[in-house]
Design a protein around this motif. Structure first.
Motif, PDB file in Angstrom:
ATOM      1  N   ASN A 129      12.756   2.909   2.863  1.00  0.00           N
ATOM      2  CA  ASN A 129      12.249   3.802   1.818  1.00  0.00           C
ATOM      3  C   ASN A 129      12.919   3.491   0.481  1.00  0.00           C
ATOM      4  OD1 ASN A 129      10.101   5.434   2.270  1.00  0.00           O
ATOM      5  ND2 ASN A 129      11.295   7.215   2.865  1.00  0.00           N
ATOM      6  N   GLU A 156       5.057   6.986  -1.137  1.00  0.00           N
ATOM      7  CA  GLU A 156       5.947   6.002  -0.529  1.00  0.00           C
ATOM      8  C   GLU A 156       5.183   4.734  -0.158  1.00  0.00           C
ATOM      9  OE1 GLU A 156       7.723   7.853   2.867  1.00  0.00           O
ATOM     10  OE2 GLU A 156       8.596   9.462   1.690  1.00  0.00           O
ATOM     11  N   LEU A 157       5.919   3.626  -0.099  1.00  0.00           N
ATOM     12  CA  LEU A 157       5.333   2.381   0.388  1.00  0.00           C
ATOM     13  C   LEU A 157       5.241   2.476   1.902  1.00  0.00           C
ATOM     14  CD1 LEU A 157       7.415  -0.183  -1.694  1.00  0.00           C
ATOM     15  CD2 LEU A 157       5.367   1.071  -2.368  1.00  0.00           C
ATOM     16  N   TYR A 158       4.086   2.119   2.462  1.00  0.00           N
ATOM     17  CA  TYR A 158       3.965   2.215   3.917  1.00  0.00           C
ATOM     18  C   TYR A 158       3.414   0.974   4.596  1.00  0.00           C
ATOM     19  CZ  TYR A 158      -1.109   2.871   4.171  1.00  0.00           C
ATOM     20  OH  TYR A 158      -2.456   2.671   4.116  1.00  0.00           O
ATOM     21  N   THR A 210       7.071   5.694  -5.415  1.00  0.00           N
ATOM     22  CA  THR A 210       6.259   5.574  -6.627  1.00  0.00           C
ATOM     23  C   THR A 210       5.572   6.903  -6.932  1.00  0.00           C
ATOM     24  OG1 THR A 210       4.181   4.984  -5.527  1.00  0.00           O
ATOM     25  CG2 THR A 210       5.764   3.195  -5.930  1.00  0.00           C
ATOM     26  N   VAL A 263       0.768  -1.067  -5.060  1.00  0.00           N
ATOM     27  CA  VAL A 263       1.887  -1.138  -5.996  1.00  0.00           C
ATOM     28  C   VAL A 263       2.483  -2.535  -5.939  1.00  0.00           C
ATOM     29  CG1 VAL A 263       4.219  -0.292  -6.442  1.00  0.00           C
ATOM     30  CG2 VAL A 263       2.420   1.313  -5.847  1.00  0.00           C
ATOM     31  N   SER A 319       2.568   7.315  -6.787  1.00  0.00           N
ATOM     32  CA  SER A 319       1.462   7.444  -5.830  1.00  0.00           C
ATOM     33  C   SER A 319       1.970   7.480  -4.381  1.00  0.00           C
ATOM     34  CB  SER A 319       0.458   6.304  -6.010  1.00  0.00           C
ATOM     35  OG  SER A 319       1.039   5.059  -5.741  1.00  0.00           O
ATOM     36  N   LYS A 321       0.862  -1.181   0.000  1.00  0.00           N
ATOM     37  CA  LYS A 321       0.000   0.000   0.000  1.00  0.00           C
ATOM     38  C   LYS A 321       0.898   1.230   0.000  1.00  0.00           C
ATOM     39  CE  LYS A 321      -3.834  -2.091   2.463  1.00  0.00           C
ATOM     40  NZ  LYS A 321      -4.679  -2.029   3.673  1.00  0.00           N
ATOM     41  N   THR A 322       0.460   2.280  -0.709  1.00  0.00           N
ATOM     42  CA  THR A 322       1.235   3.521  -0.757  1.00  0.00           C
ATOM     43  C   THR A 322       0.525   4.623   0.019  1.00  0.00           C
ATOM     44  OG1 THR A 322       0.169   4.457  -2.715  1.00  0.00           O
ATOM     45  CG2 THR A 322       2.023   2.933  -3.087  1.00  0.00           C
ATOM     46  N   THR A 323       1.277   5.681   0.287  1.00  0.00           N
ATOM     47  CA  THR A 323       0.699   6.832   0.982  1.00  0.00           C
ATOM     48  C   THR A 323      -0.346   7.528   0.129  1.00  0.00           C
ATOM     49  OG1 THR A 323       2.549   8.199   0.224  1.00  0.00           O
ATOM     50  CG2 THR A 323       2.713   7.250   2.445  1.00  0.00           C
TER      51      THR A 323
END
Length: 73
Positions: free
Chosen positions: A44, A52-54, A48, A17, A50, A10-12
């Protein structure tokens, strides 16, 4: 047969992704995958369009086969 490991995050930006890794080892354990995914998030390592990956969403091993119908000569 082709094998790949698909890692979903999931992204911020509220998107999912996927990262694909070719030819994962046959003995891959879920705990190993989860650890690597968390490291990618913590470091980090991927940004992407969309965000950062979180968060880890899921992970899959995908196997595909190809049957050639016509081959170039």
């Amino acid at each position: 047969m082709n094998r790949r490991l698909r890692l979903l995050f999931k992204t911020t930006g509220d998107r999912i992704v996927a990262l694909n890794i070719a030819d994962p080892k046959d003995t891959l354990e879920a705990s190993e995958v989860q650890s690597v995914m968390q490291t990618i998030i913590d470091e980090n390592a991927v940004i992407t369009s969309s965000g950062e990956l979180y968060e880890i969403h899921s992970a899959y091993i995908i196997e595909t086969t190809t049957d050639t119908l016509i081959e170039a000569v």
